[in-house]
Design a protein around this motif. Structure first.
Motif, mmCIF file in Angstrom:
data_model
loop_
_atom_site.group_PDB
_atom_site.id
_atom_site.type_symbol
_atom_site.label_atom_id
_atom_site.label_comp_id
_atom_site.label_asym_id
_atom_site.label_seq_id
_atom_site.Cartn_x
_atom_site.Cartn_y
_atom_site.Cartn_z
ATOM 1 N N ASN A 231 0.875 -1.122 -0.034
ATOM 2 C CA ASN A 231 -0.058 -0.134 -0.069
ATOM 3 C C ASN A 231 0.781 1.398 -0.057
ATOM 4 O O ASN A 231 0.165 2.236 0.018
ATOM 5 N N SER A 232 2.161 1.107 -0.141
ATOM 6 C CA SER A 232 3.114 2.267 0.050
ATOM 7 C C SER A 232 3.335 2.793 -1.385
ATOM 8 O O SER A 232 3.539 2.094 -2.281
ATOM 9 N N LEU A 233 3.339 4.319 -1.351
ATOM 10 C CA LEU A 233 3.778 4.887 -2.505
ATOM 11 C C LEU A 233 5.110 5.153 -2.743
ATOM 12 O O LEU A 233 5.603 5.577 -3.722
ATOM 13 N N GLN A 234 6.103 4.536 -1.736
ATOM 14 C CA GLN A 234 7.451 4.947 -1.875
ATOM 15 C C GLN A 234 8.490 3.927 -2.220
ATOM 16 O O GLN A 234 9.438 4.029 -2.664
ATOM 17 N N ILE A 235 7.681 2.664 -2.179
ATOM 18 C CA ILE A 235 8.469 1.328 -2.504
ATOM 19 C C ILE A 235 7.823 0.611 -3.287
ATOM 20 O O ILE A 235 6.451 0.127 -3.306
ATOM 21 N N SER A 236 8.348 0.236 -4.375
ATOM 22 C CA SER A 236 7.788 -0.882 -5.364
ATOM 23 C C SER A 236 8.583 -2.016 -5.681
ATOM 24 O O SER A 236 9.584 -1.868 -6.393
ATOM 25 N N PRO A 237 8.505 -2.926 -4.849
ATOM 26 C CA PRO A 237 9.302 -4.115 -5.116
ATOM 27 C C PRO A 237 9.023 -4.891 -6.371
ATOM 28 O O PRO A 237 8.163 -4.912 -7.040
ATOM 29 N N ALA A 238 10.126 -5.738 -6.537
ATOM 30 C CA ALA A 238 9.976 -6.672 -7.844
ATOM 31 C C ALA A 238 9.193 -7.745 -7.304
ATOM 32 O O ALA A 238 8.494 -8.352 -8.292
ATOM 33 N N SER A 239 9.237 -8.255 -6.137
ATOM 34 C CA SER A 239 8.379 -9.152 -5.674
ATOM 35 C C SER A 239 8.105 -9.084 -4.055
ATOM 36 O O SER A 239 9.247 -8.653 -3.600
ATOM 37 N N ILE A 240 7.052 -9.626 -3.725
ATOM 38 C CA ILE A 240 7.288 -9.591 -2.149
ATOM 39 C C ILE A 240 6.253 -10.803 -1.648
ATOM 40 O O ILE A 240 5.506 -11.277 -2.231
ATOM 41 N N GLN A 241 6.862 -11.264 -0.603
ATOM 42 C CA GLN A 241 6.100 -12.435 0.300
ATOM 43 C C GLN A 241 6.634 -12.415 1.617
ATOM 44 O O GLN A 241 7.485 -11.757 2.067
ATOM 45 N N THR A 242 5.617 -12.958 2.351
ATOM 46 C CA THR A 242 6.012 -13.180 3.930
ATOM 47 C C THR A 242 6.328 -14.439 4.296
ATOM 48 O O THR A 242 6.037 -15.457 3.919
ATOM 49 N N ILE A 243 7.461 -14.636 5.099
ATOM 50 C CA ILE A 243 8.189 -15.797 5.646
ATOM 51 C C ILE A 243 8.281 -15.362 7.235
ATOM 52 O O ILE A 243 9.146 -14.448 7.314
ATOM 53 N N TYR A 244 7.427 -15.746 8.019
ATOM 54 C CA TYR A 244 7.844 -15.594 9.240
ATOM 55 C C TYR A 244 8.989 -16.190 9.915
ATOM 56 O O TYR A 244 9.839 -16.768 9.254
ATOM 57 N N ASN A 245 9.347 -15.266 10.977
ATOM 58 C CA ASN A 245 10.544 -15.710 11.507
ATOM 59 C C ASN A 245 10.585 -17.091 12.251
ATOM 60 O O ASN A 245 9.583 -17.630 12.796
ATOM 61 N N PRO A 246 11.885 -17.884 12.225
ATOM 62 C CA PRO A 246 12.011 -19.121 12.592
ATOM 63 C C PRO A 246 12.099 -19.175 14.152
ATOM 64 O O PRO A 246 12.687 -18.628 14.457
ATOM 65 N N PHE A 247 11.687 -20.148 14.697
ATOM 66 C CA PHE A 247 11.880 -20.688 16.184
ATOM 67 C C PHE A 247 11.885 -22.029 16.315
ATOM 68 O O PHE A 247 11.298 -22.912 15.811
ATOM 69 N N ASN A 248 12.954 -22.349 17.072
ATOM 70 C CA ASN A 248 13.404 -23.779 17.324
ATOM 71 C C ASN A 248 12.905 -23.739 19.125
ATOM 72 O O ASN A 248 13.449 -23.696 20.051
ATOM 73 N N PHE A 249 11.569 -24.514 18.937
ATOM 74 C CA PHE A 249 10.736 -24.464 20.318
ATOM 75 C C PHE A 249 11.490 -25.326 21.308
ATOM 76 O O PHE A 249 11.481 -25.276 22.477
ATOM 77 N N ASP A 250 11.952 -26.345 20.784
ATOM 78 C CA ASP A 250 12.819 -27.352 21.737
ATOM 79 C C ASP A 250 14.170 -26.831 22.331
ATOM 80 O O ASP A 250 14.228 -27.120 23.491
ATOM 81 N N LEU B 210 5.516 -21.323 12.682
ATOM 82 C CA LEU B 210 6.983 -20.837 12.877
ATOM 83 C C LEU B 210 8.101 -21.676 13.191
ATOM 84 O O LEU B 210 9.252 -21.449 13.415
ATOM 85 N N ASP B 211 7.901 -22.952 12.820
ATOM 86 C CA ASP B 211 8.837 -24.026 13.009
ATOM 87 C C ASP B 211 10.053 -23.796 12.255
ATOM 88 O O ASP B 211 9.961 -23.396 10.910
ATOM 89 N N ALA B 212 11.109 -23.972 12.925
ATOM 90 C CA ALA B 212 12.380 -23.325 12.102
ATOM 91 C C ALA B 212 12.785 -24.163 10.916
ATOM 92 O O ALA B 212 13.061 -23.491 9.765
ATOM 93 N N THR B 213 12.485 -25.526 10.881
ATOM 94 C CA THR B 213 12.688 -26.267 9.819
ATOM 95 C C THR B 213 11.673 -25.922 8.624
ATOM 96 O O THR B 213 12.175 -25.848 7.409
ATOM 97 N N LEU B 214 10.646 -25.804 9.110
ATOM 98 C CA LEU B 214 9.681 -25.249 7.945
ATOM 99 C C LEU B 214 9.947 -23.631 7.349
ATOM 100 O O LEU B 214 9.930 -23.694 6.210
ATOM 101 N N ILE B 215 10.446 -22.861 8.047
ATOM 102 C CA ILE B 215 10.950 -21.558 7.822
ATOM 103 C C ILE B 215 12.120 -21.662 6.862
ATOM 104 O O ILE B 215 12.301 -21.035 5.666
#
Length: 363
Positions: free
Chosen positions: A165-184, A349-354
């Protein structure tokens, strides 16, 4: 066959972006890949995972490496370093760039495939910088503009929508990848015995002492709580934190052990963790606290908290910059803590999945 991945970042000081990238690197190592850290400056507060190759790009005396008058020299030095590393170790299959200074340089050295990871609200960071004056604002804007035409990864869906929704940045592509967590790993570290943990009930706040974190709102709320619990602050700048606490009349309720390489035992034994920020990306401490079995109260700031605190945890979001609401909810979470048996976001958020989502970028 394992992938060779370069993770570029400003430093390894005690911030959230540094922490999640180290978790990603550790997971990549465990999966048989070869991550390398390209660290602009040698400032390290974290323990480096065994086997992780870390390359410091600039000497301590080389300051302002992203400034207008030094930028060309810095870019050339970085190009030469990457060339030398690829001769020595082999071609990198993927470059991941983090934080403004690094993004500004990495987007100019001609490497591919390159993805820039956006860890925070761009609009809120620029708004904050504008208050520091036009020079500071234009410097940050220049770094943000370097994301134009780049492949972007955002750490929350909220940031992705903001960029779209920004007028300042036009990326070539964009996607969300959550941060990884190793819960063990988190649970193992949470069970370590450490000295100094209070033997009384307490609240906890984890985060550097910075305007974004709004310790002023935290201290005002603390003054208004009925529970009257002390609060542990895990932050670097103890002197500034104490000075601020004195200003708001709560210095007698502040416990300041400073930055901890293993914060998890401190979090585990707290009655609740509080986040008082004006803005975030995907606040790591909320997820870590819930993983330790410690309930949280957070400002409903852009972005991340509302993606983490869903279902029965949604009531523990409060309007930002509202110490009265924050105080009321802190009392509520102490008297009636929620069940943490089902935290919806954990499955994402599983680290291996991320790690596998990042590896797919190299294909």
């Amino acid at each position: 066959m394992g992938k060779r991945i370069a993770i570029a970042i400003d430093s390894l000081a005690g911030g959230g972006a540094e922490k999640v990238m180290l978790t990603l690197a550790k997971t990549l190592l465990e999966l048989g890949h070869e991550p390398h850290f390209l660290v602009m400056h040698n400032n390290c507060s974290y323990t480096i995972p065994d086997g992780l190759k870390v390359h410091f790009c600039f000497d301590e005396k080389e300051r302002n490496i992203d400034s207008f008058w030094r930028q060309k020299t810095s870019v050339q030095k970085l190009i030469k370093l990457v060339e030398q590393l690829q001769i020595r170790f082999g071609r990198f299959d993927l470059f991941l760039s983090n934080l403004d200074k690094t993004n500004l340089l990495m987007t100019k050295i001609g490497v591919s495939p390159l993805y820039c990871i956006v860890h925070n609200s761009i609009a809120e960071e620029l708004k904050r910088q504008l208050k520091l004056g036009p020079f500071a604002y234009l410097n940050m804007l220049k770094a943000k503009k370097s994301l134009n035409g780049q492949h972007l990864i955002t750490v929350s869906e909220g940031i992705e929508q903001e960029v779209l929704n920004s007028l300042q940045i036009s990326p070539a592509s964009i996607q969300t990848i959550y941060n990884p967590f190793n819960f063990d790993d988190i649970l193992t570290l949470a069970n370590e015995i450490v000295t100094g943990i209070p033997q009384v009930d307490y609240l906890i706040h984890v985060g550097r002492f910075a305007k974004q974190k709004r310790h002023d709102i935290l201290f005002k709320a603390l003054k208004l709580t009925r529970c009257n619990l002390p609060i542990v602050l895990l932050c670097h700048n103890k002197k500034k934190a104490l000075k601020s606490a004195k200003k708001y009349g709560v210095e007698d309720r502040i416990i300041l052990p400073g930055f901890q390489k293993n914060p998890f035992p401190w979090i585990k034994h707290a009655k609740a963790l509080v986040l008082s920020s004006d803005f975030e990306g995907l606040p790591t401490v909320l997820i870590e606290s819930l993983a330790c079995g410690t309930p949280v109260v957070s400002t409903d700031c852009p972005h991340g908290p509302s993606e983490i605190l869903t279902g029965n945890l949604a009531p523990y979001l409060v309007p930002r910059r509202n110490p009265t609401a924050l105080a009321k909810m802190l009392d509520e979470v102490i008297s009636r803590p929620p069940s943490l048996e089902q935290v919806d976001i954990f499955a994402k958020l599983d680290a291996t999945l991320i790690a596998e989502q990042y590896l797919a970028l190299a294909e």
